[in-house]
Each structure stands twice: as structure tokens, then as C-alpha cells.
Write a protein that holds these residues in place. Structure first.
Motif, PDB file in Angstrom:
ATOM      1  N   GLU A 161      -4.144   3.158  -5.453  1.00 21.81           N
ATOM      2  CA  GLU A 161      -5.108   2.128  -5.846  1.00 21.81           C
ATOM      3  C   GLU A 161      -5.175   1.012  -4.823  1.00 21.81           C
ATOM      4  OE1 GLU A 161      -3.426   1.093  -9.551  1.00 21.81           O
ATOM      5  OE2 GLU A 161      -4.487   2.655 -10.637  1.00 21.81           O
ATOM      6  N   LEU A 162      -4.169   0.936  -3.954  1.00 18.27           N
ATOM      7  CA  LEU A 162      -4.168  -0.121  -2.955  1.00 18.27           C
ATOM      8  C   LEU A 162      -4.509   0.467  -1.593  1.00 18.27           C
ATOM      9  CD1 LEU A 162      -0.973  -2.174  -3.843  1.00 18.27           C
ATOM     10  CD2 LEU A 162      -3.324  -2.867  -4.114  1.00 18.27           C
ATOM     11  N   GLY A 163      -5.191  -0.326  -0.790  1.00 15.96           N
ATOM     12  CA  GLY A 163      -5.519   0.133   0.545  1.00 15.96           C
ATOM     13  C   GLY A 163      -5.832  -1.028   1.449  1.00 15.96           C
ATOM     14  N   ALA A 164      -5.965  -0.726   2.743  1.00 18.43           N
ATOM     15  CA  ALA A 164      -6.320  -1.748   3.719  1.00 18.43           C
ATOM     16  C   ALA A 164      -7.723  -1.451   4.187  1.00 18.43           C
ATOM     17  CB  ALA A 164      -5.347  -1.714   4.885  1.00 18.43           C
ATOM     18  N   ILE A 165      -8.631  -2.344   3.899  1.00 18.88           N
ATOM     19  CA  ILE A 165     -10.007  -2.110   4.327  1.00 18.88           C
ATOM     20  C   ILE A 165     -10.334  -3.003   5.517  1.00 18.88           C
ATOM     21  CG2 ILE A 165     -10.772  -1.379   2.043  1.00 18.88           C
ATOM     22  CD1 ILE A 165     -12.194  -4.172   1.909  1.00 18.88           C
ATOM     23  N   GLY A 166     -11.385  -2.619   6.221  1.00 22.68           N
ATOM     24  CA  GLY A 166     -11.774  -3.378   7.396  1.00 22.68           C
ATOM     25  C   GLY A 166     -10.832  -3.075   8.541  1.00 22.68           C
ATOM     26  N   THR A 188      -6.545  -4.559  -0.438  1.00 21.58           N
ATOM     27  CA  THR A 188      -7.284  -4.690  -1.685  1.00 21.58           C
ATOM     28  C   THR A 188      -7.026  -3.494  -2.586  1.00 21.58           C
ATOM     29  OG1 THR A 188      -9.469  -5.063  -2.640  1.00 21.58           O
ATOM     30  CG2 THR A 188      -9.355  -3.576  -0.776  1.00 21.58           C
ATOM     31  N   THR A 189      -7.428  -3.634  -3.830  1.00 16.95           N
ATOM     32  CA  THR A 189      -7.402  -2.497  -4.738  1.00 16.95           C
ATOM     33  C   THR A 189      -8.744  -1.797  -4.661  1.00 16.95           C
ATOM     34  OG1 THR A 189      -8.170  -3.938  -6.469  1.00 16.95           O
ATOM     35  CG2 THR A 189      -5.826  -3.542  -6.398  1.00 16.95           C
ATOM     36  N   THR A 190      -8.823  -0.614  -5.234  1.00 20.48           N
ATOM     37  CA  THR A 190     -10.114   0.018  -5.399  1.00 20.48           C
ATOM     38  C   THR A 190     -10.991  -1.004  -6.108  1.00 20.48           C
ATOM     39  OG1 THR A 190      -8.908   2.045  -5.777  1.00 20.48           O
ATOM     40  CG2 THR A 190     -11.262   2.094  -6.245  1.00 20.48           C
ATOM     41  N   ILE A 191     -12.201  -1.192  -5.582  1.00 19.99           N
ATOM     42  CA  ILE A 191     -13.023  -2.308  -6.027  1.00 19.99           C
ATOM     43  C   ILE A 191     -13.123  -2.402  -7.551  1.00 19.99           C
ATOM     44  CG2 ILE A 191     -15.332  -3.279  -5.894  1.00 19.99           C
ATOM     45  CD1 ILE A 191     -15.348  -1.569  -3.189  1.00 19.99           C
ATOM     46  N   VAL A 235       0.839  -1.194   0.000  1.00 16.32           N
ATOM     47  CA  VAL A 235       0.000   0.000   0.000  1.00 16.32           C
ATOM     48  C   VAL A 235       0.874   1.244   0.000  1.00 16.32           C
ATOM     49  CG1 VAL A 235      -1.744   1.284   1.280  1.00 16.32           C
ATOM     50  CG2 VAL A 235      -1.813  -1.210   1.241  1.00 16.32           C
TER      51      VAL A 235
END
Lengths: 195, 687
Positions: B165-170, B178-181, B154
Motif C-alpha cells: 500500500e506504500l510506495g514512492a511516487i515521482g 505515499t499510500t495508494t491514493i 515502503v
């Protein structure tokens, strides 16, 4: 349940609110407004955040969509899927549990007719279990929208649910009427002064 | 400088260092997952715990703790050992331990550190979590259950690659990278997150399940698919290049590598020329070397020397270019050119065709004017360095040419040469920026000088440089960004038309009119083959690309992974590539082919081995005597006054993933083109 809407935009009224929120922060720091804006979007959209709303907030704040998505998924208060018109969030963390949250949950499930984490088939009420809401002194309690309902008993739960079903607004706050987090047996300090 | 004690040894460290850096300086290895010295500090893996006093009586994350005077740091106390074991046990709770089927096995940080710093067994009885795999695109294979959430990928995407474009969700146990959906990673540098990933969550898709790292023969070499000259390590098995990885060189590519350089290596296995061919009755037929040489020699006899011409391609090594030049001299032809794009560069003025500021010099610049170039596609690794400089602040960038996203904010000044004149005359506001800057820098794309008015553009850029102090004592910010790995070397060796000789444009014109009877293409595939008319074409190269299809004789050469060759990168750095395996089939090293040809026509070149040839190279131009070094160029007049057309500067790299015979033959690059290229989403049925 309603599907993901393709587009989202703030209503004129909320747009003005959003601009006022953004204006609170120094120029170039508008990303600080991400949580209040997501909250505003969730309120406008019937209690949940569609992806389009997240993209819209990202665009307003000049952030990458993933950055806003990270925030929205981090906080449990943001709902990423549709919820009932009324969302009852019961605290079951230790103090509430010690004070009988099991009975509150049982009464809720019985009265509403769905289990925790579910929504009634008519989309009216969602039940949800949450972690500590910081009202331990008034345990057990649950939250509906912005309001806390505290010092609950099973009877209180039935009365509140009946009110909601009938379209009335139940009165929030402590059900035994104790003010300012005082002990259940009445204030012990600052008794001379009126609040 | 603060003094600290690491395990009883007192050392002095630079102020502002972290405790982890102090420990490294003292020679102590600190295990880590999230910390990476080229990324921001996250402090979330907790593996780098050490004991620090004075301080709270608990282990401290050394990567995020600044050093302070008089600190006592312990890296191997019982507390530290216990803490590391605890952290490792926690990390392994949700890690699948599927090392036997994991591609990271054998080069896995988690595996190694679990061995050295971990607990010897697990006490975890519950179910492990499972995470859905994500689509990161055609290059990166994901196995997200293995992820330990170090967030290196990320941070790399956000900070270095400049694509958020990458991030940590949840959160907590439900955290996922994940990447942007619905999106793939679109950076040209995306492959680097495979190297950064300390576990097997992100692995190379093309390399998946093909080899174990310990089976591969590692050869240190140099990349030639752009002009940056990134240092690489070629991992080969037998005569097959399995993968290409970056090698650390602070002055060039640091530890990054562009996706094309990393993943185009499967193109080395396809469309290869592995034996000589001779055209007979309109068809190429397999031949042996003697036949091929005889055919060329016979043809050479039929024409005057001035009807012979040679063009060196973009991937040619310096040895073969010099041999080609010497061969043409032996034949007596002045028609030779290494600028197959038609760049109006002057081999006599070295400063005109070098990235004079050097790649590391980008860090010192404080303003940048980009003229007719898109560094993001022409030199992706170099572009990351510009972005890093931009992130530091006090760095304005102006761009003339196509308005593109460079991953940093650049003021788009205009599209064509007219804007460049405006800057020169001071009519454009960016002139004030250049004036105010102490170390301004100009990057001119090789495309900007490969036009009919290229010499005038070059002269105008030089005038801008001289007017605004881009060139002064101790600073030369005039930078020509080459795209071809061979170009600087070719110009350094003087592969330009001799007295009365023809350049590429005139060779093509001569071939069309019949004045040129034989054209020797040394890996030159980027010219318009239809314009070669009825000339006899000799194609010497390694891929059956445009040149080989047109050729009358095909001489199979070696690709850059198969020969020891010298390349000069865009900044003038002389570097040596090494052979990872022998050339395929009957193919030979290119200089040797030219040497053999000279023998067949009875005019043998004066060298019989690489050492002699390299001595001759150093004699031809002393810069070749200094390998891995840059010989700075002296400033002098170049370019030619003249009118510039109004045509906008064109973006010459239409598709980053396919720019040369190797990447055009690569299946991986074809897949990237399909999914991430300029016409992404189009299927074969489109158009």
C-alpha cells in the motif's frame, strides 16, 4: 478538460496487443510488461493516463496499484493529466540551448499562443519543456508524439505549427536533410559506401 | 570465511556479509538511514559511506557492498568523514529542521547523526521544498516534508507486513512517499513504520505532542493483548502509560509489535476500576475493601463449597491465577476454569495446548496447515514470521476455515472439520504436501477447539500430525495458536475443574439453574453475563467491562502495566511483566487481593509476598522455575475420538482492534475499528 474517467478497459485490438506484450516475458514475470502496457493505455486514452487505466494495468499484471503508480509517476513520458491532441515537447537542455533552443521556444509560444506547460483553450496543442531527448547532434529539436523534428529554426517552427493547425502532418526528421547524424557540412567518413 | 581489515584490525566475517556488517562486527559504528537488517537493502541514503580498497578511489556505500577477501576498510579516514558530511548536508537541504516542534526529537536518527557525523552549518541559501502530508490512517501521523526517502516504510509494508500500500511516487526532488491514493495503511503491524522511520516524517498519532522521550520512565515488560507475549517497553509518566514500544526479542517478536499491543494503551486510562464496589438495592455503590470482603465472606457462608465457582479471564497473570486456584481449594470448591472460551484443551497434556514448534521454529518448517485460525488477527507478529518463511520459498500453506487474506498465498482447502478428515484420510491433495515435507507444521486456532466437538477436532489434528510426520524426533510441528495471554499459564497451573468440578459451560448452566451460587470472575469478561442467572458475582479486574456491570461485588485489580506478573505465551515461554507504575486509586495487585480474601474467611494462603508465591508456582509446575525459557512438552495422547460437526470453523476475532477490556476501552482502537475494522466506513447512524 475531461475529468477522471471512472473506468478504463483496453479496446479489443489493444487487449490483443497487451496480451502479446505480456506473452514476451516468462511466466511469473509479467510485471516486466508494465511500461509497454502503460504506454498502450496512454495511446488509447488520448495521450494521458487516468487513474482507472493505472488500476486496470495493475490488475492485468497482478501488481499492487501503488507499484504501477510508482512507475507511471517516475517517467515524465506518462501524462497523468489530460494533454492537447498534439503535444510538442521542446528540448532545452544544454546542447539544444547552445544551438538556440531559446529562439525555438519563443517561436513556439508566439505561434501557438500559450506558454510552456500550457494547453491551448481548444485543447489542440500542449507545449512542454523536456530534458535531453538524446538528439543533441541535431540540436535544436523538439518531439511531437513519436516523431523528432530536428535542426530547427524559428521559421521551421512556424511552418510545423501551421501544418498542425491546418490538420496536415509535418514531415519529421532533420529540417536540413542531413542523414544519420552526419556533420552539418556533410558526411566526412564512409563516404565511399552508400548508406 | 573472508578476512578483511577494518581500520587496521583484521577480522574474519561470514561469507556473503556486507561491508557494513563487517564494520559492525569490528565494533565500528556506521551511520545509516535506509539500511535495516530486517529489510531488503536499498542503498539510497548514502550515509554509510566507507573507504574500501581495492576498489574505485571513491567512498563506497557499505550497506550494499559485499565483503571480499583481503579488503581494507576505513571507517574514519578523512575521505569518509568528508563524504559523510557531504551526504548529511545534502539530506538536510530539504529537511525542515523543525526539531523543537517535532515528536521525533530526542530519539531521531537524523538529529543524532547530524550531531556526530554532520557539518556544523549549512551553506544552502535557496528555498526548501514542502510536501503535502498524507493520510496514513488513525495511527500514523505524517509530516512528509521531513521525509528523507529512505523507503524503510515502503519496504516494511511490502516485505514484512505484506500489504503493498506504500510506495514512492515521482522522481528526484519531487519524490514522495505515499499510500495508494485515497487509502490508509491497513496492516495490523502498521505502527512499526513509526519506529522504522529515522526522522519525524512518520510519528505516532495518539502520542502526538504529549511527551518528550526523555521525560518518560521506561519499564521493560511483556504484552498481554494476544498470546504471542511480545516483549515491550512501557513508557510512563507518573501514573500514566504514555506509549508502548516493542523490545527486541529474536525468539518472539523480533522487533515488531502489533498495532493493538502498541496503541491500545490509552484504554488503560479509561473505564478503570479504582475502588471496590458493592451492589445494594440493584445499584453498585462505592465501598471500601473491608466492606467488599465482608460481603463476599457473608455470601460464602450461606452456601456449600460446591456452589462456588471461579473463572479466570484472558489477561490474568499466573500469580493471581494460582492464588485463585489456592483460594478455591481453601474454600473446598472444585469448580474452576481458565478456559472462558470453552476450549476443549487438556491441562494434562501440555503438548496439546502449546505452539510446540516455537515461534522461531516457523523459520525451519517447510509446509504449513492452518486449521480454523486466522493468525493475521489472532497473532499478527507471528503471522509476519510465517510470511517471511513463505517469502523464502519452498513453503506451501494450506488453510481450513474462513477464506481470508493472510498476506501470503495459502491454498484454501475447505471450511470445516470435514476437510480436516479429508486431509487425514489422504483424500485432500494437501496430504501429499504434508507427506513430502520434512518439517511439516500444523497451526490449530484456539477457536477450532472451542466448539462442542473441540476434543474431536483436536484428536483428528493429532492424528494428522502423527500420520504425516508433523511430530518426530527433533521436530514437533503441532502448534496450537492461543489467543489469550493467560491461557497457557492457566493450563500449566491446572486451572481446570477438579474431581467432579464444573467447567465454564457447566458453571454457567449451574448459575442459571441456581446450583451455583457464587461466581468469582478474575478478569473474565468474554462469557455471556446473561447466563449467570441469579448467582452472586464477584468481579476482580481492572476495567468496567461486561463482568463489572454484572457484578455484585467489584474488586479493583491491577492492569498488566501495574503489576509484576508472570505470563506464559502460546509457545510455553515463561515471561515476566513489570510494573510501570502503581495500581490506580485503591486498586491492588490481584494476587494480593486473593490472599487478603483468604485471610478474611480464615483460611490464609501459604504465601505473604511475591517471592513465596513464585516459589509455590515453581513447585506447582517446574516450568515456572525457568523464566524466559521454554520447557518443551512431551508428546502424549490427547483429544477425544468422536464425531465432528459439519459447521465451518468460525473466525473468532471479528474485530482485530477490540478483543479485550483494555482495547475495548481505548479511543484509538475505537477509531481504528471505525476506519479499518470489519465494518469500516459505517457511521454511527448505520443500523
Amino acid at each position: 478538460m475531461s475529468a477522471e474517467p471512472q473506468t478504463f478497459a483496453f479496446s479489443a485490438e489493444n487487449k490483443a496487443k497487451a496480451d502479446a506484450i505480456i506473452a514476451k516475458y516468462p511466466a511469473g514475470r509479467q510485471r516486466s510488461a508494465v511500461i509497454p502496457l502503460l504506454d498502450l493505455a496512454q495511446r488509447q486514452n488520448g495521450g494521458w493516463l487516468p487513474r482507472a487505466a493505472i488500476a486496470h494495468v495493475a490488475e492485468m499484471l497482478e501488481l499492487a496499484e501503488i507499484r504501477v503508480w510508482e512507475v507511471a509517476t517516475f517517467y515524465t513520458m506518462f501524462n497523468l493529466e489530460p494533454v492537447g491532441r498534439t503535444c510538442i515537447e521542446v528540448c532545452t537542455t544544454t546542447p539544444c540551448w547552445l544551438r538556440g533552443s531559446d529562439a525555438i521556444v519563443a517561436a513556439l509560444e508566439d505561434e501557438v499562443g500559450v506558454h510552456l506547460g500550457e494547453t491551448t483553450s481548444d485543447g489542440a496543442i500542449t507545449l512542454r519543456e523536456v530534458e535531453c531527448l538524446g538528439a543533441c547532434v541535431h540540436a535544436p529539436m523538439f518531439q511531437i508524439g513519436d516523431d523528432y523534428f530536428e535542426d530547427l529554426t524559428a521559421e521551421d517552427v512556424r511552418a510545423i505549427v501551421a501544418d498542425i493547425k491546418a490538420g496536415r502532418s509535418p514531415k519529421p526528421g532533420s529540417r536540413i536533410g542531413r542523414p544519420g547524424a552526419a556533420p552539418a557540412s556533410g558526411p566526412k567518413v564512409l563516404t565511399g559506401k552508400k548508406a | 570465511m573472508p578476512k578483511v581489515t577494518v581500520d587496521g584490525v583484521e577480522i574474519e566475517v561470514a561469507p556473503g556479509s556486507t561491508v557494513l556488517q563487517a564494520c559492525e562486527q569490528a565494533g565500528k559504528e556506521i551511520p545509516r538511514f535506509c539500511y535495516h537488517d530486517r529489510l531488503s537493502i536499498a542503498g539510497n541514503c548514502r550515509m554509510c559511506l566507507v573507504e574500501v580498497s581495492p576498489g574505485p578511489p571513491k567512498p563506497q556505500a557499505s550497506c550494499a557492498l559485499p565483503v571480499a577477501e583481503g579488503q581494507q576498510i576505513k571507517t574514519d579516514s578523512p575521505m569518509v568523514k568528508k563524504a559523510r558530511r557531504g551526504v548529511m548536508e545534502m539530506l538536510l537541504i530539504n529537511h525542515p529542521l523543525d526539531c523543537p516542534i517535532c515528536d521525533q526529537g530526542g530519539e531521531c536518527d537524523l538529529q543524532d547523526q547530524a550531531l556526530f557525523y554532520g557539518f556544523d552549518r549549512s551553506r544552502f541559501q535557496e528555498n526548501k521544498r514542502a510536501v503535502k502530508d498524507k493520510d496514513f490512517g488513525p495511527l500514523i501521523k505524517t509530516q512528509m516534508t521531513r521525509c528523507i526517502h529512505c523507503t524503510r516504510c515502503v519496504r516494511f509494508a511490502t516485505e514484512v507486513a505484506g500489504v503493498e500500500e506504500l510506495g514512492a511516487i515521482g522522481r528526484g526532488e519531487n519524490m514522495e512517499i505515499t499510500t495508494t491514493i485515497g487509502q490508509m495503511v491497513t496492516s495490523e503491524l502498521s505502527g512499526n513504520i513509526i519506529d522504522l522511520c529515522p526522522v519525524g516524517a512518520l510519528t505516532s498519532k495518539p502520542f502526538a505532542f504529549t511527551a518528550r522521550p526523555w521525560e518518560l520512565r521506561k519499564t521493560e515488560s511483556v504484552d498481554v493483548l494476544d498470546a504471542v507475549g511480545s516483549n515491550i517497553r512501557i513508557d510512563a509518566r507518573g501514573s500514566e502509560v504514555m506509549r508502548v514500544l516493542p523490545r527486541l526479542n529474536e525468539a518472539v517478536n523480533e522487533e515488531w509489535l502489533s498495532d493493538k499491543s502498541r496503541f491500545a494503551c490509552d484504554g488503560l486510562k479509561r473505564q478503570r476500576l479504582d475502588r471496590p464496589y458493592v451492589r445494594e438495592n440493584g445499584r453498585l455503590r462505592e465501598a471500601d475493601w473491608d466492606e467488599a470482603f465482608a460481603a463476599i465472606a457473608a455470601k460464602l457462608k450461606t452456601m456449600p463449597a460446591t456452589s462456588v465457582a471461579a473463572i479466570a479471564g484472558d489477561l490474568a497473570d499466573c500469580e493471581s491465577m494460582l492464588a485463585l486456584k489456592d483460594l478455591m481449594a481453601a474454600v473446598g470448591s472444585p469448580n474452576i476454569d481458565c478456559r472462558q472460551d470453552g476450549a476443549k484443551l487438556d491441562a494434562g497434556a501440555r503438548a496439546s495446548y502449546l505452539f510446540n514448534a516455537t515461534i522461531a521454529g516457523i523459520d525451519d518448517a517447510d509446509a504449513l496447515l492452518i486449521i480454523g485460525s486466522n493468525p493475521r488477527t489472532e497473532a499478527a507478529v507471528l503471522n509476519a514470521r510465517i510470511r517471511r518463511r513463505w517469502l523464502k520459498g519452498k513453503f506451501s500453506v494450506g488453510a481450513i476455515g474462513e477464506n481470508v487474506d493472510l498476506t501470503y498465498r495459502a491454498k484454501h482447502l475447505g471450511a470445516g472439520p470435514r476437510t480436516l478428515s479429508d486431509v487425514l484420510e489422504g483424500r485432500d491433495d494437501f496430504a501429499r504436501v504434508l507427506e513430502a515435507a520434512e518439517r511439516p507444521m500444523i497451526i490449530i486456532g484456539s477457536g477450532a477447539v472451542a466448539r462442542d466437538d473441540g476434543a474431536a477436532v483436536l484428536a483428528t489434528a493429532r492424528a494428522v500430525a502423527e500420520k504425516y510426520g508433523v511430530v518426530k524426533d527433533g521436530w514437533n510441528g503441532f502448534c496450537l495458536l492461543q489467543r489469550a495471554a493467560s491461557r497457557v499459564g492457566g493450563l500449566d497451573l491446572g486451572l481446570v475443574p477438579g474431581q467432579g468440578g464444573r467447567d465454564v459451560a457447566r458453571i454457567l448452566a449451574g448459575a442459571a439453574s441456581g446450583e451455583i451460587g457464587l461466581v468469582w470472575l478474575l478478569g473474565a469478561d468474554e462469557i455471556d453475563m446473561n447466563r449467570l442467572g441469579s448467582a452472586f458475582v464477584v468481579y476482580q479486574g481492572h476495567h468496567g467491562d461486561a463482568g463489572a456491570h454484572r457484578a455484585d461485588v467489584v474488586l479493583p485489580g491491577a492492569a498488566y502495566t501495574e503489576k509484576s506478573g508472570t505470563y506464559v505465551n502460546t509457545e510455553g515461554r515463561v515471561q515476566r511483566a513489570n510494573a510501570a507504575h502503581f495500581p490506580l486509586g485503591e486498586a491492588k495487585e490481584d494476587w494480593a487481593i486473593l490472599r487478603a480474601m483468604s485471610g478474611v474467611i480464615g483460611k490464609p494462603l501459604a504465601y505473604d509476598n511475591l517471592a513465596q508465591l513464585r516459589a509455590r508456582m515453581a513447585q506447582a509446575n517446574p516450568v515456572f522455575g525457568r523464566v524466559d525459557a521454554i520447557t518443551p512438552a512431551t508428546w502424549g495422547p490427547f483429544g477425544a475420538a468422536g464425531a465432528m460437526s459439519d459447521a465451518p470453523f468460525a473466525n473468532l476475532v471479528a474485530n482485530f482492534y477490540m478483543t479485550d477490556p483494555i482495547s475495548r476501552a481505548s479511543v484509538t482502537m475505537a477509531r481504528c475499528t471505525e476506519l479499518l475494522g470489519p465494518n469500516k466506513g459505517a457511521t454511527g447512524t448505520h443500523g
